[in-house]
Design a protein around this motif. Structure first.
Motif, PDB file in Angstrom:
ATOM      1  N   ASN A 119       0.859  -1.195   0.000  1.00  0.00           N
ATOM      2  CA  ASN A 119       0.000   0.000   0.000  1.00  0.00           C
ATOM      3  C   ASN A 119       0.890   1.238   0.000  1.00  0.00           C
ATOM      4  O   ASN A 119       0.828   2.081   0.894  1.00  0.00           O
ATOM      5  CB  ASN A 119      -0.917   0.007   1.229  1.00  0.00           C
ATOM      6  CG  ASN A 119      -1.885  -1.145   1.261  1.00  0.00           C
ATOM      7  OD1 ASN A 119      -2.963  -1.105   0.685  1.00  0.00           O
ATOM      8  ND2 ASN A 119      -1.470  -2.210   1.950  1.00  0.00           N
ATOM      9  N   ASN A 120       1.725   1.323  -1.016  1.00  0.00           N
ATOM     10  CA  ASN A 120       2.760   2.358  -1.019  1.00  0.00           C
ATOM     11  C   ASN A 120       2.559   3.436  -2.063  1.00  0.00           C
ATOM     12  O   ASN A 120       3.450   4.250  -2.289  1.00  0.00           O
ATOM     13  CB  ASN A 120       4.132   1.716  -1.226  1.00  0.00           C
ATOM     14  CG  ASN A 120       4.211   0.930  -2.525  1.00  0.00           C
ATOM     15  OD1 ASN A 120       3.234   0.830  -3.262  1.00  0.00           O
ATOM     16  ND2 ASN A 120       5.377   0.360  -2.798  1.00  0.00           N
ATOM     17  N   SER A 121       1.418   3.465  -2.705  1.00  0.00           N
ATOM     18  CA  SER A 121       1.194   4.464  -3.749  1.00  0.00           C
ATOM     19  C   SER A 121       0.514   5.694  -3.151  1.00  0.00           C
ATOM     20  O   SER A 121       0.014   5.685  -2.018  1.00  0.00           O
ATOM     21  CB  SER A 121       0.342   3.881  -4.870  1.00  0.00           C
ATOM     22  OG  SER A 121      -0.957   3.576  -4.389  1.00  0.00           O
ATOM     23  N   VAL A 122       0.464   6.762  -3.952  1.00  0.00           N
ATOM     24  CA  VAL A 122      -0.202   7.986  -3.514  1.00  0.00           C
ATOM     25  C   VAL A 122      -1.697   7.744  -3.342  1.00  0.00           C
ATOM     26  O   VAL A 122      -2.315   8.261  -2.403  1.00  0.00           O
ATOM     27  CB  VAL A 122       0.071   9.117  -4.525  1.00  0.00           C
ATOM     28  CG1 VAL A 122      -0.704  10.378  -4.144  1.00  0.00           C
ATOM     29  CG2 VAL A 122       1.558   9.410  -4.626  1.00  0.00           C
ATOM     30  N   ASP A 123      -2.296   6.939  -4.220  1.00  0.00           N
ATOM     31  CA  ASP A 123      -3.730   6.656  -4.099  1.00  0.00           C
ATOM     32  C   ASP A 123      -4.031   5.926  -2.796  1.00  0.00           C
ATOM     33  O   ASP A 123      -5.066   6.189  -2.156  1.00  0.00           O
ATOM     34  CB  ASP A 123      -4.194   5.823  -5.293  1.00  0.00           C
ATOM     35  CG  ASP A 123      -4.121   6.604  -6.605  1.00  0.00           C
ATOM     36  OD1 ASP A 123      -4.156   7.846  -6.543  1.00  0.00           O
ATOM     37  OD2 ASP A 123      -4.004   5.963  -7.664  1.00  0.00           O
ATOM     38  N   ASP A 124      -3.151   5.003  -2.401  1.00  0.00           N
ATOM     39  CA  ASP A 124      -3.357   4.300  -1.131  1.00  0.00           C
ATOM     40  C   ASP A 124      -3.308   5.264   0.043  1.00  0.00           C
ATOM     41  O   ASP A 124      -4.105   5.164   0.984  1.00  0.00           O
ATOM     42  CB  ASP A 124      -2.304   3.206  -0.958  1.00  0.00           C
ATOM     43  CG  ASP A 124      -2.440   2.096  -1.987  1.00  0.00           C
ATOM     44  OD1 ASP A 124      -3.581   1.799  -2.379  1.00  0.00           O
ATOM     45  OD2 ASP A 124      -1.407   1.540  -2.393  1.00  0.00           O
ATOM     46  N   VAL A 125      -2.380   6.206   0.003  1.00  0.00           N
ATOM     47  CA  VAL A 125      -2.279   7.176   1.087  1.00  0.00           C
ATOM     48  C   VAL A 125      -3.475   8.115   1.086  1.00  0.00           C
ATOM     49  O   VAL A 125      -3.974   8.505   2.154  1.00  0.00           O
ATOM     50  CB  VAL A 125      -0.956   7.956   0.974  1.00  0.00           C
ATOM     51  CG1 VAL A 125      -0.894   9.076   2.013  1.00  0.00           C
ATOM     52  CG2 VAL A 125       0.234   7.017   1.146  1.00  0.00           C
ATOM     53  N   ARG A 126      -3.973   8.479  -0.071  1.00  0.00           N
ATOM     54  CA  ARG A 126      -5.163   9.328  -0.124  1.00  0.00           C
ATOM     55  C   ARG A 126      -6.373   8.620   0.468  1.00  0.00           C
ATOM     56  O   ARG A 126      -7.170   9.219   1.199  1.00  0.00           O
ATOM     57  CB  ARG A 126      -5.444   9.721  -1.575  1.00  0.00           C
ATOM     58  CG  ARG A 126      -4.444  10.744  -2.141  1.00  0.00           C
ATOM     59  CD  ARG A 126      -4.698  10.981  -3.607  1.00  0.00           C
ATOM     60  NE  ARG A 126      -3.750  11.969  -4.149  1.00  0.00           N
ATOM     61  CZ  ARG A 126      -3.630  12.236  -5.452  1.00  0.00           C
ATOM     62  NH1 ARG A 126      -4.393  11.577  -6.335  1.00  0.00           N
ATOM     63  NH2 ARG A 126      -2.761  13.142  -5.859  1.00  0.00           N
ATOM     64  N   GLU A 127      -6.496   7.333   0.178  1.00  0.00           N
ATOM     65  CA  GLU A 127      -7.595   6.571   0.781  1.00  0.00           C
ATOM     66  C   GLU A 127      -7.424   6.486   2.293  1.00  0.00           C
ATOM     67  O   GLU A 127      -8.412   6.581   3.050  1.00  0.00           O
ATOM     68  CB  GLU A 127      -7.618   5.161   0.180  1.00  0.00           C
ATOM     69  CG  GLU A 127      -8.749   4.294   0.717  1.00  0.00           C
ATOM     70  CD  GLU A 127      -8.725   2.898   0.132  1.00  0.00           C
ATOM     71  OE1 GLU A 127      -9.522   2.057   0.587  1.00  0.00           O
ATOM     72  OE2 GLU A 127      -7.883   2.641  -0.762  1.00  0.00           O
ATOM     73  N   LEU A 128      -6.171   6.330   2.749  1.00  0.00           N
ATOM     74  CA  LEU A 128      -5.917   6.294   4.186  1.00  0.00           C
ATOM     75  C   LEU A 128      -6.310   7.616   4.826  1.00  0.00           C
ATOM     76  O   LEU A 128      -6.915   7.646   5.919  1.00  0.00           O
ATOM     77  CB  LEU A 128      -4.430   5.989   4.427  1.00  0.00           C
ATOM     78  CG  LEU A 128      -3.930   5.839   5.860  1.00  0.00           C
ATOM     79  CD1 LEU A 128      -2.758   4.857   5.884  1.00  0.00           C
ATOM     80  CD2 LEU A 128      -3.475   7.166   6.449  1.00  0.00           C
ATOM     81  N   ARG A 129      -5.996   8.732   4.182  1.00  0.00           N
ATOM     82  CA  ARG A 129      -6.347  10.039   4.735  1.00  0.00           C
ATOM     83  C   ARG A 129      -7.852  10.220   4.862  1.00  0.00           C
ATOM     84  O   ARG A 129      -8.339  10.872   5.789  1.00  0.00           O
ATOM     85  CB  ARG A 129      -5.733  11.138   3.862  1.00  0.00           C
ATOM     86  CG  ARG A 129      -4.213  11.195   3.911  1.00  0.00           C
ATOM     87  CD  ARG A 129      -3.647  12.166   2.901  1.00  0.00           C
ATOM     88  NE  ARG A 129      -4.207  13.514   3.071  1.00  0.00           N
ATOM     89  CZ  ARG A 129      -3.939  14.520   2.242  1.00  0.00           C
ATOM     90  NH1 ARG A 129      -3.155  14.322   1.188  1.00  0.00           N
ATOM     91  NH2 ARG A 129      -4.455  15.703   2.464  1.00  0.00           N
ATOM     92  N   ASN A 158       5.318  11.882   1.237  1.00  0.00           N
ATOM     93  CA  ASN A 158       5.021  13.312   1.273  1.00  0.00           C
ATOM     94  C   ASN A 158       3.532  13.569   1.439  1.00  0.00           C
ATOM     95  O   ASN A 158       3.137  14.539   2.108  1.00  0.00           O
ATOM     96  CB  ASN A 158       5.541  13.983  -0.004  1.00  0.00           C
ATOM     97  CG  ASN A 158       7.066  14.007  -0.070  1.00  0.00           C
ATOM     98  OD1 ASN A 158       7.729  14.023   0.972  1.00  0.00           O
ATOM     99  ND2 ASN A 158       7.608  13.997  -1.264  1.00  0.00           N
ATOM    100  N   ALA A 159       2.696  12.721   0.832  1.00  0.00           N
ATOM    101  CA  ALA A 159       1.244  12.887   0.977  1.00  0.00           C
ATOM    102  C   ALA A 159       0.780  12.597   2.403  1.00  0.00           C
ATOM    103  O   ALA A 159      -0.271  13.078   2.831  1.00  0.00           O
ATOM    104  CB  ALA A 159       0.525  11.964  -0.003  1.00  0.00           C
ATOM    105  N   LEU A 160       1.592  11.832   3.153  1.00  0.00           N
ATOM    106  CA  LEU A 160       1.228  11.476   4.514  1.00  0.00           C
ATOM    107  C   LEU A 160       1.715  12.500   5.541  1.00  0.00           C
ATOM    108  O   LEU A 160       1.315  12.452   6.704  1.00  0.00           O
ATOM    109  CB  LEU A 160       1.819  10.096   4.842  1.00  0.00           C
ATOM    110  CG  LEU A 160       1.419   9.407   6.147  1.00  0.00           C
ATOM    111  CD1 LEU A 160      -0.076   9.144   6.189  1.00  0.00           C
ATOM    112  CD2 LEU A 160       2.194   8.105   6.317  1.00  0.00           C
ATOM    113  N   LEU A 161       2.536  13.454   5.117  1.00  0.00           N
ATOM    114  CA  LEU A 161       3.167  14.366   6.056  1.00  0.00           C
ATOM    115  C   LEU A 161       2.153  15.176   6.848  1.00  0.00           C
ATOM    116  O   LEU A 161       2.240  15.279   8.077  1.00  0.00           O
ATOM    117  CB  LEU A 161       4.114  15.313   5.306  1.00  0.00           C
ATOM    118  CG  LEU A 161       5.419  14.703   4.781  1.00  0.00           C
ATOM    119  CD1 LEU A 161       6.232  15.754   4.043  1.00  0.00           C
ATOM    120  CD2 LEU A 161       6.222  14.119   5.924  1.00  0.00           C
ATOM    121  N   LYS A 162       1.199  15.774   6.181  1.00  0.00           N
ATOM    122  CA  LYS A 162       0.249  16.649   6.871  1.00  0.00           C
ATOM    123  C   LYS A 162      -0.575  15.872   7.889  1.00  0.00           C
ATOM    124  O   LYS A 162      -0.844  16.364   8.990  1.00  0.00           O
ATOM    125  CB  LYS A 162      -0.672  17.322   5.842  1.00  0.00           C
ATOM    126  CG  LYS A 162      -1.503  18.462   6.422  1.00  0.00           C
ATOM    127  CD  LYS A 162      -0.616  19.584   6.915  1.00  0.00           C
ATOM    128  CE  LYS A 162      -1.437  20.757   7.440  1.00  0.00           C
ATOM    129  NZ  LYS A 162      -0.581  21.841   7.978  1.00  0.00           N
TER     130      LYS A 162
END
Length: 553
Positions: A119-129, A158-162
């Motif tokens: 789950n290392n893509s930007v889309d995965d992190v966006r779903e996590l957010r 970087n998408a997970l930083l905030k």
């Protein structure tokens, strides 16, 4: 009744087929349910327990360290403690309440574990957010555990930083990784970083012994110690190997562990080590051949033999009981150095010849005879003799020298370089006091100016009696290679070295023509290194397939 006891009761009653279906891995059954059950990592447990007791937990944690040392387990214990139903904060997690049980079984709705490797893509992190914005289902603290966090892509991190910096209320992130250096510094700065260490052999052995006692399985202490050593500080690896040894249901013996790990028997290694240090070459070659034919890798034999000799050094240094070798400590250390040098040989050729060559060279070192090198006692005696001669010559020169230095005679014709450097004296004969001012007989006479016939006599005697050069210091080929630069060391590696007196010879066969050519370009660098390590007085000889080069150090 513990789960382990239940498992053995089921196997005894319904047979191996059903037991095999219901079996759970031992490292899963043996996971700690409280901080007190975690082996080692006190520096992590104490801080987390204190923060939980005071209600000062952070919003983001980073657990880093080698595999199998308790990172994910500690993350789950932290989640259990944050959601535990026990009233006393000091006893959290209790491991028995409904929330703790649900988290242990991975069925708690507010605790989520994600594998960052998948789950290392930007889309995965966006779903996590988007999911972290949801409220807690059971009203407790939501915990997100990201395992293998270093596998997150740069964009995903970087998408997970905030979210890491300002998470929603009641949310805790726990990142676990074996390679924290691969995470961006911006992620590291937003987390409380805890570094997990490798577990020691006694810590792992104690846990394995407790598991065997709980399962009512007999186990030898030496066998469990060998399992703990093979685990290399990872509790999970040790538990997995222990489960493998439990398969036959019998007692755990050392020979069974050695067979499971593919290691040569300890007794045979000790016999081989004794033969090496006593230079019993027939036994050395015979035992090496038998180990090779029994299927043991030559590299494994050499590594395990080095470990046996290391244990002998340790027992000799600490005075503990155990295996020892009839060899003085300095030579035994030289033997270990030799093994360290020769292990690189097995990268190129992992065969019987490589093993035999390693053992024979080591036996030569064990006998105190590096190729062509004189013994330490002879070297020290030679240095004492040189010092005695030098002191005697200096004394005679001081007795015959004038109180004031004579003025140089400018009318004398200039001397050539050959005339100014007298021949070397006979160091085996100390000049007598009555003839101290006379030059040696083998020194060619030179015409002296008629104006001052006696002024050069004392100076000539002193110059003739003085030694020409200091004796060469002791040279260690292992130290030379270890302190050489990366490129120089690569070109020195295939060389066959020999030391005869004060001459270091490096030989290269036809296969290593390239290495010889490159070393000839760096011979000055090697000469400077020899001079720095052993002092002046050495000769360096480079013998290649077609030419030979000699250089004075």
């Amino acid at each position: 009744m513990s789960f382990t006891a239940t498992w053995y009761d089921v196997r005894a009653r319904v047979g191996p087929v059903v037991a095999c279906i219901t079996m759970e891995a031992i490292y899963q059954r043996a996971r700690p349910s409280t901080f007190a059950e975690v082996v080692g990592q006190e520096h992590v447990k104490e801080i987390l327990a204190a923060a939980l007791t005071r209600g000062r937990t952070g919003h983001a944690y980073l657990f880093s360290g080698p595999r199998g040392v308790g990172k994910t387990t500690t993350a789950r214990l932290l989640a259990m403690a944050l959601n535990c139903e026990a009233e006393d904060l000091a006893t959290r997690p209790c491991g028995t309440c409904e929330s703790c049980t649900a988290i242990r079984s991975a069925s708690h709705p507010d605790v989520t574990e994600l594998d960052a490797a998948s789950n290392n893509s930007v889309d995965d992190v966006r779903e996590l957010r988007e999911r972290v914005r949801l409220a807690s289902i059971r009203g407790g603290t939501r915990v997100w555990i990201l395992d293998e966090a270093h596998m997150l892509s740069t964009a995903a991190a970087n998408a997970l930083l905030k979210t890491l910096e300002e998470p929603p209320p009641g949310l805790v992130f726990v990142l676990a990784t074996t390679e924290p250096e691969r995470l961006p510094p911006t992620v590291l700065s937003r987390c409380q970083h805890f570094r997990f260490r490798r577990l020691s052999v006694p810590e792992i052995q104690g846990k394995l012994q407790a598991l065997c006692e709980e399962a009512a399985i007999e186990a030898e202490a030496d066998a469990l110690e060998l399992v703990a050593r093979a685990a290399d500080g990872a509790m999970r690896d040790a538990e997995s190997l222990l489960e493998r040894l439990w398969a036959d249901g019998g007692p755990i013996r050392r020979d069974a562990v050695e067979n499971a790990l593919g290691l040569p028997p300890r007794e045979r290694l000790e016999q081989l080590a004794s033969a090496v240090v006593t230079q019993d070459l027939a036994t050395v070659l015979s035992d090496a051949t038998k180990l090779y034919r029994d299927g043991f890798s030559p590299r494994t034999v050499a590594e395990q033999l080095a470990r046996v000799m290391r244990d002998a050094v340790l027992n000799d240094a600490t005075g503990e009981d155990g295996f020892r070798l009839p060899l003085e400590r300095s030579l035994l250390l030289d033997v270990l150095h030799q093994f360290d040098d020769e292990l690189e040989r097995f990268v190129r050729n992992d065969d019987l010849y490589a093993l035999e060559a390693t053992l024979l060279k080591t036996a030569n070192v064990a006998g105190g005879r590096r190729q062509g090198a004189a013994s330490d006692a002879n070297t020290r005696q030679a240095h004492v003799e040189d010092d005695r001669i030098a002191d005697a010559v200096a004394k005679q020169a001081s007795l015959s020298a004038p109180s004031k230095p004579p003025k140089p005679d400018t009318s004398a014709p200039p001397k050539s370089a050959a005339q100014e450097v007298p021949a070397q004296p006979d160091v085996d004969r100390i000049p007598d006091e009555t003839h101290a001012a006379e030059p040696p007989a083998d020194v060619p006479s030179h015409p002296q100016p008629t104006t001052a016939p006696s002024t050069d006599a004392p100076a000539a005697a002193a110059a003739a009696g003085a030694p020409s050069a200091a004796p060469a210091g002791r040279l260690s080929w292992h130290d030379i290679k270890s302190k050489a630069g990366a490129q120089l060391k690569a070109f020195l590696q295939p060389a066959q070295e020999s030391i005869e007196g004060n001459v270091l010879t490096l030989r290269y066969d036809e296969r290593h023509r390239f290495h010889f050519g490159q070393l000839t370009k760096r011979q000055d660098e090697l000469a400077e290194l020899i001079h720095a390590e052993a002092g002046p007085g050495w000769d360096l000889v480079l013998e290649g397939p077609d030419e030979s080069i000699r250089k004075k150090v």
